[in-house]
Design a protein around this motif. Structure first.
Motif, PDB file in Angstrom:
ATOM      1  N   UNK A 101      -3.348   7.898   5.448  1.00  8.93           N
ATOM      2  CA  UNK A 101      -4.108   6.700   5.832  1.00  8.93           C
ATOM      3  C   UNK A 101      -3.225   5.461   5.979  1.00  8.93           C
ATOM      4  N   UNK A 102      -1.981   5.571   5.576  1.00  9.28           N
ATOM      5  CA  UNK A 102      -1.098   4.408   5.537  1.00  9.28           C
ATOM      6  C   UNK A 102      -0.557   4.019   6.911  1.00  9.28           C
ATOM      7  N   UNK A 103      -0.176   2.749   7.021  1.00 11.11           N
ATOM      8  CA  UNK A 103       0.478   2.240   8.230  1.00 11.11           C
ATOM      9  C   UNK A 103       1.876   1.759   7.886  1.00 11.11           C
ATOM     10  N   UNK A 104       2.770   1.882   8.842  1.00 10.55           N
ATOM     11  CA  UNK A 104       4.168   1.499   8.633  1.00 10.55           C
ATOM     12  C   UNK A 104       4.296  -0.012   8.459  1.00 10.55           C
ATOM     13  N   UNK A 105       5.053  -0.484   7.477  1.00  9.30           N
ATOM     14  CA  UNK A 105       5.332  -1.923   7.364  1.00  9.30           C
ATOM     15  C   UNK A 105       6.220  -2.365   8.538  1.00  9.30           C
ATOM     16  N   UNK A 106       5.604  -2.930   9.549  1.00  9.99           N
ATOM     17  CA  UNK A 106       6.307  -3.273  10.789  1.00  9.99           C
ATOM     18  C   UNK A 106       6.890  -4.683  10.707  1.00  9.99           C
ATOM     19  N   UNK A 107       8.230  -4.762  10.808  1.00 13.88           N
ATOM     20  CA  UNK A 107       8.889  -6.068  10.848  1.00 13.88           C
ATOM     21  C   UNK A 107       9.953  -6.055  11.941  1.00 13.88           C
ATOM     22  N   UNK A 152       0.825  -1.208   0.000  1.00 10.76           N
ATOM     23  CA  UNK A 152       0.000   0.000   0.000  1.00 10.76           C
ATOM     24  C   UNK A 152       0.863   1.263   0.000  1.00 10.76           C
ATOM     25  N   UNK A 153       1.989   1.206   0.715  1.00  5.07           N
ATOM     26  CA  UNK A 153       2.921   2.345   0.672  1.00  5.07           C
ATOM     27  C   UNK A 153       3.386   2.576  -0.756  1.00  5.07           C
ATOM     28  N   UNK A 154       3.760   1.518  -1.433  1.00  7.31           N
ATOM     29  CA  UNK A 154       4.226   1.627  -2.817  1.00  7.31           C
ATOM     30  C   UNK A 154       3.174   2.293  -3.701  1.00  7.31           C
ATOM     31  N   UNK A 192       2.880   2.350  17.002  1.00  2.00           N
ATOM     32  CA  UNK A 192       3.900   2.965  16.160  1.00  2.00           C
ATOM     33  C   UNK A 192       3.288   4.016  15.238  1.00  2.00           C
ATOM     34  N   UNK A 193       2.165   3.681  14.601  1.00  2.00           N
ATOM     35  CA  UNK A 193       1.492   4.632  13.713  1.00  2.00           C
ATOM     36  C   UNK A 193       1.120   5.917  14.453  1.00  2.00           C
ATOM     37  N   UNK A 194       0.589   5.758  15.652  1.00  2.00           N
ATOM     38  CA  UNK A 194       0.186   6.916  16.461  1.00  2.00           C
ATOM     39  C   UNK A 194       1.374   7.839  16.704  1.00  2.00           C
ATOM     40  N   UNK A 195       2.521   7.263  17.034  1.00  2.00           N
ATOM     41  CA  UNK A 195       3.716   8.071  17.311  1.00  2.00           C
ATOM     42  C   UNK A 195       4.315   8.679  16.048  1.00  2.00           C
ATOM     43  N   UNK A 196       4.258   7.954  14.936  1.00  2.00           N
ATOM     44  CA  UNK A 196       4.775   8.504  13.677  1.00  2.00           C
ATOM     45  C   UNK A 196       3.894   9.645  13.170  1.00  2.00           C
ATOM     46  N   UNK A 197       2.597   9.553  13.425  1.00  2.00           N
ATOM     47  CA  UNK A 197       1.684  10.628  13.006  1.00  2.00           C
ATOM     48  C   UNK A 197       1.933  11.913  13.794  1.00  2.00           C
ATOM     49  N   UNK A 228       4.846  12.953  14.390  1.00  2.00           N
ATOM     50  CA  UNK A 228       5.999  13.540  13.710  1.00  2.00           C
ATOM     51  C   UNK A 228       5.620  14.109  12.347  1.00  2.00           C
ATOM     52  N   UNK A 229       4.683  13.435  11.651  1.00  2.00           N
ATOM     53  CA  UNK A 229       4.205  13.922  10.348  1.00  2.00           C
ATOM     54  C   UNK A 229       2.839  13.295  10.082  1.00  2.00           C
ATOM     55  N   UNK A 230       1.799  14.056  10.325  1.00  2.00           N
ATOM     56  CA  UNK A 230       0.438  13.516  10.190  1.00  2.00           C
ATOM     57  C   UNK A 230       0.040  13.277   8.736  1.00  2.00           C
ATOM     58  N   UNK A 231       0.655  14.012   7.815  1.00  2.00           N
ATOM     59  CA  UNK A 231       0.285  13.887   6.405  1.00  2.00           C
ATOM     60  C   UNK A 231       0.985  12.718   5.709  1.00  2.00           C
ATOM     61  N   UNK A 232       2.193  12.394   6.160  1.00  2.00           N
ATOM     62  CA  UNK A 232       2.974  11.342   5.500  1.00  2.00           C
ATOM     63  C   UNK A 232       3.778  10.545   6.532  1.00  2.00           C
ATOM     64  N   UNK A 233       3.091   9.886   7.466  1.00  2.00           N
ATOM     65  CA  UNK A 233       3.797   9.190   8.557  1.00  2.00           C
ATOM     66  C   UNK A 233       4.680   8.043   8.086  1.00  2.00           C
TER      67      UNK A 233
END
Length: 254
Positions: A194-200, A171-173, A226-231, A233-238
C-alpha cells in the motif's frame, strides 16, 4: 534496459543500501533510539516532518526535538503541562518553529487520546494499493483542534497534488518489515504493497534517468506514475526501491 534487467539492477541496489549501516547517516537513526511502539512512531513522525534540507542539520534538530520531549516522546505527549511546553518555543528548523512544534505536541496528544493513535487513523482510510487518501484524512484530523493556519504547511496533502515525500517516508519506516533492520515494520495492520515511494529531487531524477518516470514535476501525479512502474517490478514491496533510487542519487551521483 529491459524490464527484467532493470528489476535485477534495482533489486541489487536496494539490497546493497537497505542495510543497518544505512542508519548511521540517515534521519531514521532518531526513532531507532527507542523500543516502545509509541515512542518510535512519535520520534519518527517528528523527524520525518523536518526532513528537508541538509541531512546533518535534520538529524541534529530531530535529536534536539527528542531531547526537548525529555527523551520520552509518548510520555511527554500524553502527560505534558502548559509549563512543560515553554522550552519548545525556542526550537527552529528552517520554517518549522517553536510555535509549530508546540502545536504538533498538542495535535499528537489529541490523536492518542481521542483517535486511538497514529496507526488507527492511517488504517481507517487505507485503500488496497494506496495510503494517499489516508494521508489526506490524517491531515484533517491532525488540524482539527485550534491552530495557526501557517502550521498546516508542515503536513502535505496528496489530494491537493502534493507528492507528500516526508509523510510517505514516515509510512515506509512504520509499515515495511523486511528483517534487514532499517525500517521498523511495527504497523502490522497495513501492508508494504500500500506504500508510495518518498519522491524528492534525488529519487525523481534517478527515476527519470531509468525510464520509471516521465512527468517533470515531483507532484502527486508523478508519484502515481512512479508507484505504478515500481509495482510492476515488485507488487508486494514496491517501496524497497526507494533505497535503490536514493543510493544511486545521493551516494553514487548516478
Amino acid at each position: 534496459m529491459k524490464q527484467s534487467e532493470l528489476k535485477e539492477f534495482l533489486d541489487e541496489k536496494a539490497a546493497f543500501y537497505n542495510q543497518p549501516k544505512f542508519i548511521e547517516s540517515d534521519p531514521i537513526q532518531i526513532p531507532h533510539q527507542f523500543t516502545l511502539k509509541e515512542d518510535i512512531e512519535i520520534a519518527g513522525f517528528l523527524t520525518a516532518t523536518i526532513a528537508w534540507g541538509n541531512r546533518k542539520s535534520i538529524i541534529n534538530n530531530a535529536q534536539r526535538m527528542v531531547q526537548l520531549l525529555d527523551n520520552a516522546p509518548y510520555d511527554f505527549i500524553i502527560n505534558h503541562s502548559d509549563e512543560d511546553l515553554t522550552p519548545l518555543a525556542s526550537f527552529v528548523h528552517r520554517t518549522f518553529n517553536g510555535e509549530d512544534f508546540i502545536y504538533f505536541v498538542k495535535a499528537l496528544q489529541n490523536i492518542y487520546v481521542n483517535h486511538k493513535g497514529l496507526e488507527a487513523i492511517f488504517l481507517q482510510n487505507a485503500e488496497k494499493e494506496s495510503l494517499q487518501k489516508s494521508i489526506s484524512e490524517f491531515k484533517k484530523i491532525f488540524f482539527s483542534i485550534p491552530h495557526f493556519p501557517r502550521t498546516q504547511k508542515h503536513v502535505s496533502d496528496p489530494l491537493k497534488n502534493s507528492a507528500a515525500k516526508r509523510i510517505n517516508m514516515f509510512l515506509r519506516w512504520m509499515v515495511r518489515n523486511d528483517q534487514r533492520g532499517v525500517d521498523f515494520g511495527i504497523w502490522n495492520s497495513l501492508n508494504p504493497s500500500q506504500l508510495s515511494c518518498p519522491l524528492d529531487v534525488h529519487s525523481g531524477n534517478i527515476a527519470r534517468k531509468l525510464g520509471l518516470l516521465k512527468r517533470k514535476q515531483n507532484d502527486a501525479k508523478a508519484l502515481f506514475e512512479l508507484d505504478t512502474n515500481l509495482r510492476k517490478l515488485d507488487s508486494k514491496d514496491p517501496v524497497k526501491y526507494d533505497f535503490a533510487l536514493f543510493g544511486l542519487g545521493v551516494s553514487e551521483k548516478f
